[in-house]
Structure formats: structure tokens, C-alpha cells
Design a protein around this motif. Sequence first.
Motif, PDB file in Angstrom:
ATOM      1  N   ASP A  80       4.591  -8.023   1.496  1.00 15.88           N
ATOM      2  CA  ASP A  80       5.215  -8.514   0.268  1.00 15.88           C
ATOM      3  C   ASP A  80       6.349  -9.456   0.640  1.00 15.88           C
ATOM      4  N   GLY A  81       5.987 -10.678   1.039  1.00 12.69           N
ATOM      5  CA  GLY A  81       6.968 -11.698   1.396  1.00 12.69           C
ATOM      6  C   GLY A  81       6.932 -12.857   0.419  1.00 12.69           C
ATOM      7  N   HIS A  82       7.649 -13.927   0.756  1.00  8.66           N
ATOM      8  CA  HIS A  82       7.615 -15.105  -0.106  1.00  8.66           C
ATOM      9  C   HIS A  82       6.270 -15.819  -0.030  1.00  8.66           C
ATOM     10  N   GLU A  83       5.672 -15.824   1.153  1.00  8.28           N
ATOM     11  CA  GLU A  83       4.395 -16.487   1.352  1.00  8.28           C
ATOM     12  C   GLU A  83       3.436 -15.556   2.092  1.00  8.28           C
ATOM     13  N   MET A  84       2.152 -15.826   1.972  1.00 10.44           N
ATOM     14  CA  MET A  84       1.151 -15.051   2.685  1.00 10.44           C
ATOM     15  C   MET A  84       1.179 -15.411   4.172  1.00 10.44           C
ATOM     16  N   PRO A  85       1.072 -14.435   5.068  1.00  5.90           N
ATOM     17  CA  PRO A  85       1.081 -14.737   6.502  1.00  5.90           C
ATOM     18  C   PRO A  85      -0.128 -15.574   6.919  1.00  5.90           C
ATOM     19  N   LEU A 103      -5.680  -2.863   2.006  1.00 12.34           N
ATOM     20  CA  LEU A 103      -4.972  -4.089   2.369  1.00 12.34           C
ATOM     21  C   LEU A 103      -4.330  -4.692   1.128  1.00 12.34           C
ATOM     22  N   SER A 104      -3.032  -5.014   1.227  1.00 11.72           N
ATOM     23  CA  SER A 104      -2.308  -5.611   0.105  1.00 11.72           C
ATOM     24  C   SER A 104      -1.489  -6.791   0.607  1.00 11.72           C
ATOM     25  N   THR A 105      -1.476  -7.874  -0.163  1.00  8.10           N
ATOM     26  CA  THR A 105      -0.653  -9.029   0.179  1.00  8.10           C
ATOM     27  C   THR A 105      -0.365  -9.824  -1.084  1.00  8.10           C
ATOM     28  N   ASN A 106       0.602 -10.712  -0.995  1.00  4.97           N
ATOM     29  CA  ASN A 106       0.896 -11.610  -2.104  1.00  4.97           C
ATOM     30  C   ASN A 106       0.882 -13.046  -1.600  1.00  4.97           C
ATOM     31  N   VAL A 107       0.749 -13.979  -2.531  1.00  9.78           N
ATOM     32  CA  VAL A 107       0.694 -15.396  -2.204  1.00  9.78           C
ATOM     33  C   VAL A 107       1.778 -16.111  -2.982  1.00  9.78           C
ATOM     34  N   GLY A 108       2.538 -16.981  -2.307  1.00  8.70           N
ATOM     35  CA  GLY A 108       3.623 -17.708  -2.951  1.00  8.70           C
ATOM     36  C   GLY A 108       3.176 -19.055  -3.466  1.00  8.70           C
TER      37      GLY A 108
END
Length: 400
Positions: A80-85, A103-108
Motif C-alpha cells: 500500500d504505497g503511492h505507486e505500484m512496485p 496478493l494485494s496492491t494499489n496503483v497510483g
Amino acid sequence: MPALYETVVLGSTRSCQSGLRMLCERPEVCRWVRKLAVRPDYYLAWPRPDKPIDETWVAEQLAAIAHKRKLLSMHTFDWDGHEMPGNVLWDALRDGCPELRTLSTNVGYNPIDSSSSLFTFHNLKAFSLTVRHTPQSLWDMLIQHSPNLEELNLCSFSPATRLFDLSPLFTAQWPHLKCIVLGCFGFQHDFTLSFDVDSMNTWIAQHPALSYLRFVWSFKRWISPDEVPALPCTQIDSYAGIFQQIPLSAPSTLTTLDLMTEPIYDSRVRLEILDIWMQVTDGSFFHFMCTTAGEWAKRMQGLLVLHVPRLKVLSLTEGHRYRWRKKTMARFAAGIVRMNERLDQVNMRWVRERCKGHLKQEGRYDVVRGSDGGVKSVMVSERGFTLVGNTFTRCVEYKI
């Protein structure tokens, strides 16, 4: 040691810096990690905003740990960052974490690369993506390569501009799907809904194993349309969304109902009398929220403690104005417990009336009982902001 490091949450920039160095230097700790959540520069940091950090460095540190196969037991990863790795992290997790199933992630603001290694995992059981666009490779991974999917979470943080197309979802068949969270839904520029309601209901009906369903809606300054039909769920036990879609065909299984998506009543109308009929005699948990300052919460809790005898957890949220209050939150909660000694917990939140949803103070009050089973005291855990804007936390025992 195993229980201590089974779930690791790096919930701030400082935690990422210290936690990743610790995991790099202590491989004996890594082998106990089952769930890992990484939140650099976290937007919900408390009580002050988090400090910036180079997210590329964070991803590279995680990749180095995974490449050395130190996280062989990890089955859940949450970014959960500003952009996806970048691919360096996803490649490392895919190849170095054989037990990874959630698996969980976010996209900026950066666009998603349709050839990203994020979409090369197999045999996932749960996947969560907060994203602006949904590339075809995402649907290929979920529909073609994850036939045993049990949980799906596809949401957007910015409902004003991020109403993405979910039509490919309606071609999927997951016989084991139990939990789904989708959104954000709302009106398009021509005031039509952002998805086809009939297609959605047909697809929902084809997944009888669903037990948890949450739809995230945002109608901005408008109200939801009346023509949205009820969902055709028969075994659902938890539902969150708009009032119109309550799955009426599952009254015997529905145990959790969340209608906080939009106000049921528009406060711009000058209401003088409001009559509500609720029959919740078997309920054990109840949350009432009114963001307008007044005596709403106080009156509601008085009715609940008298007419819901099995009530165990009572949560109240009310609007707050800056003024000296005659009664503290702890005293108010203690008074509720005195009225109904069957309660196990009371939760309270004060939010600013003129800044919707902005937290002023919140508290949790756990009931402590004596040897005879009677209420002895409540354990108080509070945090919030003072009148001049400073933060405070308080943990005490309040005698009844």
C-alpha cells in the motif's frame, strides 16, 4: 517467536526502514512470517502525516529478501504505497514465495503496464487491486489462471474520475468465490450507472457460495436511483452497499448489514419529525451514525438497550461542535453500560459536524466484570484532538 512474527505490518516510513533491515539481517525471523503488509509513506499514519521514502528502495529490499528464499512460509502479501512496485518485486515474490496465495496492491498515477509481472501469478485464492484501469492481462490472470478464487477486491480511491469497466468480470465463473468487494460505482456524465445492473445480478446469481458482498458507491451530491433491484443472493451473511440492493431473498442468513454508503435522509431538508421502525430483537452488534450534532445518538442508544436484549456491542458516531461538553465521552459510555449491563463493549466516535467524517475523538470501552458476573468497570482507550489541535491518547480504568 512463531506467534510474534506470524503477521508483520510495516505501517509507516520508519517501520519500513527498521523492519526491512531487521528482516535482511535476521533470516531466522523471516521463516516465521506468514503475512506481510508494507505501507511506505502511509496516508493513514497517526497522529502526524508520514515522511516520504524512496519506494523503489523499499521494493528492492523486499525483493532481495524474497530472492534469498527467506519468506518460504509467507502466504499473504499486501503493498500500500503511492505507486505500484516494479517487476523486480513481483518476480521475486512469485519465484521465492511458493506459498503465496493472497496478493494485494494499489496503483497510483502511473499507468499499469499490461505486461507487468504482477499478472503472472498462478493459483491465487485472494486478490485485491485498487486501480484506475483494468488491463486484459489482469482478467487473464484471474479468469484463466485462478479457477479456485475465493476472494476478490477491486476498488478505486478516487470515485470522481475512476469508474472503471468491470464488464469482463461478468464472464468469469469461480465456484468457490465467497467474498467480493467492488467499486467505486456511480453515475457517469449522462447520469447512467457505470455498470449494467442486469448483468451484475445474473453474475451474482451464478455464485451461490458468496457469503460477503460489499459494493462501494459514490453519487457525489446526488442520491442513488430507485430502479436498482435487490441482489439475488440466497446465502449471503454480510452485505454493505445501498438500501435498494439489500438481498431480500436471504433474510435467514443475513447477519451483518452496512448501509453507510450514503445518508438515508438528506439533511438539506428541514426535518422536524422522523419515524423509524426496526426489528432487531436478536441482534448482538449495532452501529448508529448521525453526523449532525444533537441528541440523536443518545436517544437511539436508550431505545436499543431497552428493546434489544441480546445486544453485546454498541457503536455510536455523532456530529461534534467545538464547545465545552458537560459530559466526557468516558462518562457517556459508562452511563450506557449502566443502562444495559449485558453489554460487553461500547465504541464511540465524535466527528466534526462542518467537516464531514473528520475525526474529533474516538473511544473504545471494554466492560470488566467481577467474580459475580456483575459490571465492575470499563477499560477506556481514547484518542483524538484537543480544542487547540494537539493530539492525545488515554488508557485508564473507569469505575462503574
